[in-house]
Design a protein around this motif. Sequence first.
Motif, PDB file in Angstrom:
ATOM      1  N   THR A 121     -32.725  34.506  -3.397  1.00 59.86           N
ATOM      2  CA  THR A 121     -31.382  34.579  -2.822  1.00 59.86           C
ATOM      3  C   THR A 121     -30.369  34.237  -3.904  1.00 59.86           C
ATOM      4  O   THR A 121     -30.511  33.233  -4.595  1.00 59.86           O
ATOM      5  CB  THR A 121     -31.232  33.596  -1.649  1.00 59.86           C
ATOM      6  N   ILE A 122     -29.348  35.066  -4.045  1.00 61.47           N
ATOM      7  CA  ILE A 122     -28.315  34.872  -5.057  1.00 61.47           C
ATOM      8  C   ILE A 122     -26.967  34.817  -4.370  1.00 61.47           C
ATOM      9  O   ILE A 122     -26.561  35.755  -3.687  1.00 61.47           O
ATOM     10  CB  ILE A 122     -28.334  36.004  -6.102  1.00 61.47           C
ATOM     11  N   ASP A 123     -26.267  33.686  -4.536  1.00 65.01           N
ATOM     12  CA  ASP A 123     -24.913  33.536  -4.025  1.00 65.01           C
ATOM     13  C   ASP A 123     -23.947  33.979  -5.117  1.00 65.01           C
ATOM     14  O   ASP A 123     -23.746  33.288  -6.108  1.00 65.01           O
ATOM     15  CB  ASP A 123     -24.663  32.073  -3.638  1.00 65.01           C
ATOM     16  N   GLN A 124     -23.345  35.145  -4.932  1.00 65.35           N
ATOM     17  CA  GLN A 124     -22.451  35.696  -5.948  1.00 65.35           C
ATOM     18  C   GLN A 124     -20.993  35.629  -5.510  1.00 65.35           C
ATOM     19  O   GLN A 124     -20.139  36.361  -5.989  1.00 65.35           O
ATOM     20  CB  GLN A 124     -22.842  37.140  -6.241  1.00 65.35           C
ATOM     21  N   SER A 125     -20.688  34.699  -4.589  1.00 67.68           N
ATOM     22  CA  SER A 125     -19.328  34.633  -4.048  1.00 67.68           C
ATOM     23  C   SER A 125     -18.336  34.034  -5.029  1.00 67.68           C
ATOM     24  O   SER A 125     -17.132  34.191  -4.861  1.00 67.68           O
ATOM     25  CB  SER A 125     -19.323  33.811  -2.754  1.00 67.68           C
ATOM     26  N   LYS A 126     -18.810  33.310  -6.062  1.00 69.23           N
ATOM     27  CA  LYS A 126     -17.905  32.623  -6.974  1.00 69.23           C
ATOM     28  C   LYS A 126     -17.753  33.332  -8.314  1.00 69.23           C
ATOM     29  O   LYS A 126     -17.126  32.794  -9.224  1.00 69.23           O
ATOM     30  CB  LYS A 126     -18.409  31.197  -7.216  1.00 69.23           C
ATOM     31  N   THR A 127     -18.317  34.506  -8.427  1.00 66.74           N
ATOM     32  CA  THR A 127     -18.275  35.155  -9.734  1.00 66.74           C
ATOM     33  C   THR A 127     -18.403  36.657  -9.548  1.00 66.74           C
ATOM     34  O   THR A 127     -18.420  37.165  -8.428  1.00 66.74           O
ATOM     35  CB  THR A 127     -19.401  34.611 -10.629  1.00 66.74           C
TER      36      THR A 127
ATOM     37  N   GLY B  46     -24.132  28.961 -14.121  1.00 68.74           N
ATOM     38  CA  GLY B  46     -23.992  27.948 -13.091  1.00 68.74           C
ATOM     39  C   GLY B  46     -23.211  28.433 -11.890  1.00 68.74           C
ATOM     40  O   GLY B  46     -23.318  27.862 -10.812  1.00 68.74           O
ATOM     41  N   ASN B  47     -22.408  29.486 -12.046  1.00 71.52           N
ATOM     42  CA  ASN B  47     -21.683  30.011 -10.893  1.00 71.52           C
ATOM     43  C   ASN B  47     -22.604  30.743  -9.929  1.00 71.52           C
ATOM     44  O   ASN B  47     -22.371  30.758  -8.734  1.00 71.52           O
ATOM     45  CB  ASN B  47     -20.569  30.953 -11.350  1.00 71.52           C
ATOM     46  N   TYR B  48     -23.624  31.393 -10.459  1.00 68.05           N
ATOM     47  CA  TYR B  48     -24.619  31.996  -9.584  1.00 68.05           C
ATOM     48  C   TYR B  48     -25.518  30.896  -9.045  1.00 68.05           C
ATOM     49  O   TYR B  48     -25.983  30.035  -9.787  1.00 68.05           O
ATOM     50  CB  TYR B  48     -25.481  33.002 -10.339  1.00 68.05           C
TER      51      TYR B  48
ATOM     52  N   GLY C  72     -20.829  38.401  -1.512  1.00 64.23           N
ATOM     53  CA  GLY C  72     -21.453  37.291  -0.811  1.00 64.23           C
ATOM     54  C   GLY C  72     -22.883  37.035  -1.242  1.00 64.23           C
ATOM     55  O   GLY C  72     -23.188  36.941  -2.423  1.00 64.23           O
ATOM     56  N   ILE C  73     -23.793  36.952  -0.292  1.00 64.20           N
ATOM     57  CA  ILE C  73     -25.188  36.606  -0.542  1.00 64.20           C
ATOM     58  C   ILE C  73     -26.006  37.878  -0.736  1.00 64.20           C
ATOM     59  O   ILE C  73     -25.916  38.817   0.059  1.00 64.20           O
ATOM     60  CB  ILE C  73     -25.764  35.796   0.637  1.00 64.20           C
TER      61      ILE C  73
ATOM     62  N   ILE D  61     -35.493  34.518 -14.271  1.00 63.05           N
ATOM     63  CA  ILE D  61     -34.705  35.665 -13.847  1.00 63.05           C
ATOM     64  C   ILE D  61     -33.476  35.757 -14.732  1.00 63.05           C
ATOM     65  O   ILE D  61     -32.870  34.741 -15.082  1.00 63.05           O
ATOM     66  CB  ILE D  61     -34.308  35.546 -12.358  1.00 63.05           C
ATOM     67  N   LEU D  62     -33.138  36.976 -15.144  1.00 64.32           N
ATOM     68  CA  LEU D  62     -31.887  37.235 -15.861  1.00 64.32           C
ATOM     69  C   LEU D  62     -30.966  37.977 -14.906  1.00 64.32           C
ATOM     70  O   LEU D  62     -31.332  39.011 -14.350  1.00 64.32           O
ATOM     71  CB  LEU D  62     -32.131  38.076 -17.110  1.00 64.32           C
ATOM     72  N   ILE D  63     -29.780  37.424 -14.704  1.00 67.63           N
ATOM     73  CA  ILE D  63     -28.788  38.033 -13.821  1.00 67.63           C
ATOM     74  C   ILE D  63     -27.717  38.673 -14.689  1.00 67.63           C
ATOM     75  O   ILE D  63     -27.099  38.006 -15.514  1.00 67.63           O
ATOM     76  CB  ILE D  63     -28.164  36.982 -12.905  1.00 67.63           C
ATOM     77  N   LYS D  64     -27.501  39.965 -14.494  1.00 69.02           N
ATOM     78  CA  LYS D  64     -26.472  40.658 -15.268  1.00 69.02           C
ATOM     79  C   LYS D  64     -25.307  40.995 -14.344  1.00 69.02           C
ATOM     80  O   LYS D  64     -25.483  41.640 -13.321  1.00 69.02           O
ATOM     81  CB  LYS D  64     -27.029  41.936 -15.890  1.00 69.02           C
ATOM     82  N   SER D  65     -24.130  40.516 -14.725  1.00 66.88           N
ATOM     83  CA  SER D  65     -22.915  40.876 -14.013  1.00 66.88           C
ATOM     84  C   SER D  65     -22.295  42.069 -14.725  1.00 66.88           C
ATOM     85  O   SER D  65     -22.932  42.722 -15.552  1.00 66.88           O
ATOM     86  CB  SER D  65     -21.948  39.695 -14.006  1.00 66.88           C
ATOM     87  N   ALA D  66     -21.042  42.316 -14.424  1.00 67.48           N
ATOM     88  CA  ALA D  66     -20.363  43.439 -15.072  1.00 67.48           C
ATOM     89  C   ALA D  66     -20.217  43.228 -16.564  1.00 67.48           C
ATOM     90  O   ALA D  66     -20.112  44.185 -17.326  1.00 67.48           O
ATOM     91  CB  ALA D  66     -19.000  43.657 -14.431  1.00 67.48           C
TER      92      ALA D  66
END
Length: 297
Positions: free
Chosen positions: A60-66, A44-46, A127-128, A144-149
């Motif tokens: 478009t992916i807003d990654q400013s919160k995570t 939900g943060n993305y 950011g974006i 879509i699967l989003i992988k963070s660190a």
Amino acid sequence: MKNLSHFILSLLLCISLFSCTQDEVGVQTEDAAQQMSARKPIAGNYIVSTSQDGYTLNITIDQSKTQAVSHLLLQVLDCSGNYVDGDNVISSSVPIKFTTGSGTGCAFNNSFSFIKFDNLDIYQNQGIFTLSITFNVPIQSGNILIKSATNCFPFPLNITPNCNTQGTGTETAYAYGGNYATCFRNIGFSRWGWTNGAYTEGDYTLDLYAGAGQCDLSKGTKVGTVTLSYHSGTAVVNYNVTAPYTLEETHLYVGNQMLYTGAVAPGLSPYSGSTSYTINNLSGSVYIIAHAVVGGF
């Protein structure tokens, strides 16, 4: 006694230089924990948004919160319910590779192809992030699967389907060769359709029209092409039908006369049942009548 002196000295230095009282140390620890929590990637943060113009999917992916994105995995269905693969991608703004398997530790439907955006160098930008992919087929849905660190999170793609409504009916179609075309109605028949020629040796492309009653192109639908390659006495003819239409039947005549045995009924054509024909032992200029039954109406 010596160890006690060292302890007291250390404590005095800590208090005088860093003001590290127990309460303040606790506050600093709590602040750090809150910062880490704010950066921890949770579903939900993305914020993922997509749009579609024709066959192009913009993500478009807003990654400013995570935490920043390190990998993206896409699995997309076309309008026929088939998973897209490498042959379906015309271009992408980010380098991609097609693969199967779990990949980057993310769970996925591994029985089908997915698009993998690997090792994205965007950790420095919180950011974006955007990417654009153009397919050669219209897309109706996907995930879509989003992988963070540290984690992977799945999101359904918000896609407005650009699928033409495809019926289950069929239409009669004939190849139309422009200035080479002669309508059957102009040579004494009531049936519509065209004989095309005479063609000397060379390469030609004819439009394939369905439902063009009375040879009126404005009534018909262009559903593809028929190509003629005529060299050294051999003619190669290929039918090409564009989506969402399907090729159900073909009947073909290639020869020196305008008509085969003076008839225009498709069932009397000498060749049928294929999308590609090779006809040998020809000479001189030739005519072609290419008939088809096309589905999707």
